[in-house]
Scaffold this active site. Sequence first.
Site, PDB file in Angstrom:
ATOM      1  NE  ARG A  17      -6.188  -9.625   0.676  1.00  0.00           N
ATOM      2  CZ  ARG A  17      -5.405  -8.608   0.985  1.00  0.00           C
ATOM      3  NH1 ARG A  17      -4.973  -7.803   0.023  1.00  0.00           N
ATOM      4  NH2 ARG A  17      -5.050  -8.378   2.241  1.00  0.00           N
ATOM      5  CB  VAL A  18     -11.041  -6.727  -1.962  1.00  0.00           C
ATOM      6  CG1 VAL A  18     -10.994  -5.236  -1.616  1.00  0.00           C
ATOM      7  CG2 VAL A  18     -11.385  -6.920  -3.434  1.00  0.00           C
ATOM      8  N   GLY A  19      -8.329  -6.305   0.009  1.00  0.00           N
ATOM      9  CA  GLY A  19      -7.896  -5.954   1.356  1.00  0.00           C
ATOM     10  C   GLY A  19      -8.567  -4.687   1.856  1.00  0.00           C
ATOM     11  CB  THR A  64      -0.878   0.047   1.273  1.00  0.00           C
ATOM     12  OG1 THR A  64      -1.646  -1.133   1.362  1.00  0.00           O
ATOM     13  CG2 THR A  64      -1.803   1.245   1.276  1.00  0.00           C
ATOM     14  CB  THR A  91       0.406   0.346   5.215  1.00  0.00           C
ATOM     15  OG1 THR A  91       1.117  -0.469   4.273  1.00  0.00           O
ATOM     16  CG2 THR A  91       1.306   0.605   6.412  1.00  0.00           C
ATOM     17  N   GLY A  92      -0.316  -2.699   5.599  1.00  0.00           N
ATOM     18  CA  GLY A  92      -0.010  -3.982   6.224  1.00  0.00           C
ATOM     19  C   GLY A  92      -1.055  -5.030   5.893  1.00  0.00           C
ATOM     20  N   GLY A 130      -4.228  -6.451   5.439  1.00  0.00           N
ATOM     21  CA  GLY A 130      -5.522  -5.800   5.315  1.00  0.00           C
ATOM     22  C   GLY A 130      -6.639  -6.448   6.092  1.00  0.00           C
TER      23      GLY A 130
END
Length: 323
Positions: free
Chosen positions: A213-215, A185, A236-237, A239
Amino acid sequence: MISRKNFLKFTALGGLLPAKNWSSSLSPSSGGPEPNRPLVISTWNHGIPANEAAWDVLAKEGGALDAVEAGVRIPEADPDVRTVGYGGYPDRDGFVTLDACIMDEREQCGSVAALQHIKHPISVARKVKEESPHVMLVGEGALQFAVEQGFEKEDLLTEASRKDWKAWKEDADYRPEINIENHDTIGMLALDSRGNLSGACTTSGAAWKMHGRVGDSPLIGAGLFVDNEVGAAAATGLGEEVIRTCGSHLVVEQMRRGDHPETACRKAVRRIVEKNESVKDIQVGFIAVDKQGRFGGYSIQKGFSFAVCEAGRNRLVDAPYWD
């Protein structure tokens, strides 16, 4: 779970506003804090060149929304940034799918998820905000909308990322790295000369993720949240952990209660730590800025950095972290 040592340490310090990352001066006329603006803050090392582009807008008294869009477009177009935009790592099926969102001072927002073939998903997200009745478009619908808005389709899988994907397929071992190797991100927050806040978040997602997949990055309240009366935050990181806690919204709400941005970020990290038996393999970092131009960041693990540009000075800051 949270250790007794960390609980006691957090309880003892939680009511204090940290002196570091304070960047405001006293107004001679009022004796109170003078807002520190304009200001831009973004995640990770690639925030340095992104901040430069955003500052070009802010220094000319441009708006925060234009600044954050211009800023994050830099890593989106850079094939050497392997976790954002063009050149980003693909999913496990070899598709580069992009997520992004943007939010302005009026809490108007736009978002795209699982978008393919478009180099600048942040600009598509802004078009969703301004040219559609919706907040979020995904997959083929997002692509159709982007093309209708004049964006050009292109192959986003560079040879370098294709080579790494083929090497990964030999073992197909899905173990996300916890820091810059796969941080996935860039989040950016800006406070302009008029005192308005905006934010942007854009990513190619976790490398080798399942297709579809969606974070957290395109989700308002998770990867990004802006409240122009209070402040803004980005994450960030990993998700999934940010989504479970509505992390960025949580940070802003802590600032609404009076917390310094760094303290607010630390409390959001604490919430994630409390929800997991172990965070040894989990990294999440938050950044935040309030209406006074105070800023801060905090992460679970050592290794998270964020870039700050104020008064034309652009620098990288190592975030404090939970231990």
